[in-house]
Design a protein around this motif. Structure first.
Motif, PDB file in Angstrom:
ATOM      1  N   VAL A 151       0.831  -1.201   0.000  1.00 39.44           N
ATOM      2  CA  VAL A 151       0.000   0.000   0.000  1.00 39.44           C
ATOM      3  C   VAL A 151       0.874   1.262   0.000  1.00 39.44           C
ATOM      4  O   VAL A 151       0.667   2.167  -0.810  1.00 39.44           O
ATOM      5  CB  VAL A 151      -0.935   0.008   1.233  1.00 39.44           C
ATOM      6  N   GLU A 152       1.862   1.302   0.884  1.00 38.13           N
ATOM      7  CA  GLU A 152       2.716   2.480   0.980  1.00 38.13           C
ATOM      8  C   GLU A 152       3.571   2.665  -0.264  1.00 38.13           C
ATOM      9  O   GLU A 152       3.831   3.791  -0.691  1.00 38.13           O
ATOM     10  CB  GLU A 152       3.604   2.392   2.227  1.00 38.13           C
ATOM     11  N   GLU A 153       4.002   1.570  -0.855  1.00 32.24           N
ATOM     12  CA  GLU A 153       4.823   1.663  -2.072  1.00 32.24           C
ATOM     13  C   GLU A 153       4.001   2.159  -3.247  1.00 32.24           C
ATOM     14  O   GLU A 153       4.509   2.915  -4.102  1.00 32.24           O
ATOM     15  CB  GLU A 153       5.433   0.294  -2.384  1.00 32.24           C
ATOM     16  N   ILE A 154       2.723   1.761  -3.307  1.00 37.04           N
ATOM     17  CA  ILE A 154       1.851   2.251  -4.377  1.00 37.04           C
ATOM     18  C   ILE A 154       1.620   3.755  -4.213  1.00 37.04           C
ATOM     19  O   ILE A 154       1.679   4.522  -5.183  1.00 37.04           O
ATOM     20  CB  ILE A 154       0.512   1.490  -4.372  1.00 37.04           C
ATOM     21  N   LYS A 155       1.368   4.184  -2.990  1.00 40.47           N
ATOM     22  CA  LYS A 155       1.185   5.614  -2.740  1.00 40.47           C
ATOM     23  C   LYS A 155       2.451   6.391  -3.092  1.00 40.47           C
ATOM     24  O   LYS A 155       2.388   7.468  -3.700  1.00 40.47           O
ATOM     25  CB  LYS A 155       0.820   5.849  -1.279  1.00 40.47           C
ATOM     26  N   ALA A 156       3.599   5.840  -2.719  1.00 40.56           N
ATOM     27  CA  ALA A 156       4.869   6.504  -3.012  1.00 40.56           C
ATOM     28  C   ALA A 156       5.088   6.618  -4.519  1.00 40.56           C
ATOM     29  O   ALA A 156       5.578   7.649  -5.009  1.00 40.56           O
ATOM     30  CB  ALA A 156       6.025   5.736  -2.372  1.00 40.56           C
ATOM     31  N   GLU A 157       4.720   5.565  -5.256  1.00 41.10           N
ATOM     32  CA  GLU A 157       4.886   5.596  -6.719  1.00 41.10           C
ATOM     33  C   GLU A 157       3.944   6.607  -7.359  1.00 41.10           C
ATOM     34  O   GLU A 157       4.326   7.314  -8.298  1.00 41.10           O
ATOM     35  CB  GLU A 157       4.646   4.203  -7.296  1.00 41.10           C
ATOM     36  N   MET A 158       2.726   6.694  -6.852  1.00 44.00           N
ATOM     37  CA  MET A 158       1.775   7.687  -7.379  1.00 44.00           C
ATOM     38  C   MET A 158       2.280   9.103  -7.101  1.00 44.00           C
ATOM     39  O   MET A 158       2.163   9.985  -7.957  1.00 44.00           O
ATOM     40  CB  MET A 158       0.396   7.464  -6.757  1.00 44.00           C
ATOM     41  N   ASN A 159       2.822   9.306  -5.905  1.00 44.38           N
ATOM     42  CA  ASN A 159       3.396  10.617  -5.587  1.00 44.38           C
ATOM     43  C   ASN A 159       4.573  10.942  -6.509  1.00 44.38           C
ATOM     44  O   ASN A 159       4.727  12.077  -6.960  1.00 44.38           O
ATOM     45  CB  ASN A 159       3.871  10.641  -4.133  1.00 44.38           C
TER      46      ASN A 159
END
Length: 274
Positions: A151-159
């Motif tokens: 979840v955090e890695e997906i958010k980081a990639e979107m950012n």
């Protein structure tokens, strides 16, 4: 080489206290405005360079509710979708309805239904909607990846994708805001400090006769400290320390000017020889 015209007449007078005082009449108000803008620009250079390299600003800060919907279920679904050259190979549409909004994964870019909060993942871009914010679309880059991401890695990639898409605007907007702040502080420091210098004329012990002369002395005094603040900011960016160096340096220069001249033209007939 002539040094009586701007900008040479400014730089020629910032390196010694005597020059800074005895040549206080060398610049007028139009030049003073230009110098203020120039000194502020020097402070702004490290700011823009720092923002260009920063990775602490993300779209999540502006769309917290939408990002809050990305959970383990959404992460697992996204992680299972193959990605080829930054393109999601979506074979099956998915709609995940949450209490806060919806997450849509669709080949043809399905609408965000009627929800005020939502995220749509399409093959080449994602779209975010949140009430109170404009709808945002971000295109994937060639190195976009969600394979096996949490979840955090997906958010980081979107950012990260958002920063890549909007880096120029992010840097320009943040630099403009900081630049306006530093300009206001610089103008306040210059004009405020000049008031105290100007008031010394009442003692009849100084040769300062106009407020413009006081402002010019302050600007000369800010020259070297601002350059030092610029160099410090290029090595280790910290806007608070940069402003501290600028202000403290000005105080030191003013003390040196007083020590060398006592703010009186009669103290040194050679004037600009040092």
């Amino acid at each position: 080489m002539r040094t009586d015209s701007f900008p040479l007449n400014y730089f020629a007078n910032i390196f010694t206290p005597k020059r800074a005082f005895f040549n206080r009449k060398a610049i007028g108000w139009p030049t003073i405005v230009i110098v203020l803008i120039f000194l502020n620009a020097l402070i702004t250079i490290p700011v823009s360079l720092n923002f260009a390299q920063t990775d602490t600003i993300g779209v999540e800060q502006f769309y917290p509710e939408a990002f809050g919907m990305i959970d383990d279920e959404a992460a697992q679904t996204l992680a299972e979708i193959p990605i080829e050259n930054g393109t999601l190979e979506i074979n099956q549409s998915t709609v995940q309805v949450e209490e806060e909004g919806v997450i849509v994964i669709d080949q043809n870019g399905a609408p965000l239904i009627d929800s005020d909060v939502g995220i749509v993942f399409e093959p080449t871009l994602f779209t975010i909607r949140e009430h109170g914010q404009p709808e945002l679309t971000v295109n994937y880059t060639k190195d976009f990846t969600l394979d096996g991401a949490s979840v955090e890695e997906i958010k980081a990639e979107m950012n990260r994708q958002w920063r890549i898409n909007n880096r120029v605007y992010i840097v320009a907007a943040l630099t403009f805001l900081i630049s306006c702040m530093t300009l206001v502080m610089l103008v306040a420091l210059t004009l405020g400090s000049a008031v105290f210098l100007y008031l010394t004329k009442k003692s009849h012990l100084t040769s300062i006769t106009t407020y413009k002369e006081s402002v010019a002395i302050i600007l000369y005094g800010l020259g070297l400290p601002t350059i030092l603040a610029l160099l410090y900011g290029l090595i280790q960016f910290d806007i608070i320390w940069m402003m501290t160096i600028q202000t403290t340096g000005l105080l030191i220069i003013l003390v040196l000017i007083y020590f060398k001249t006592q703010f009186n033209d009669e103290k040194d007939q050679t004037r600009v020889q040092e």
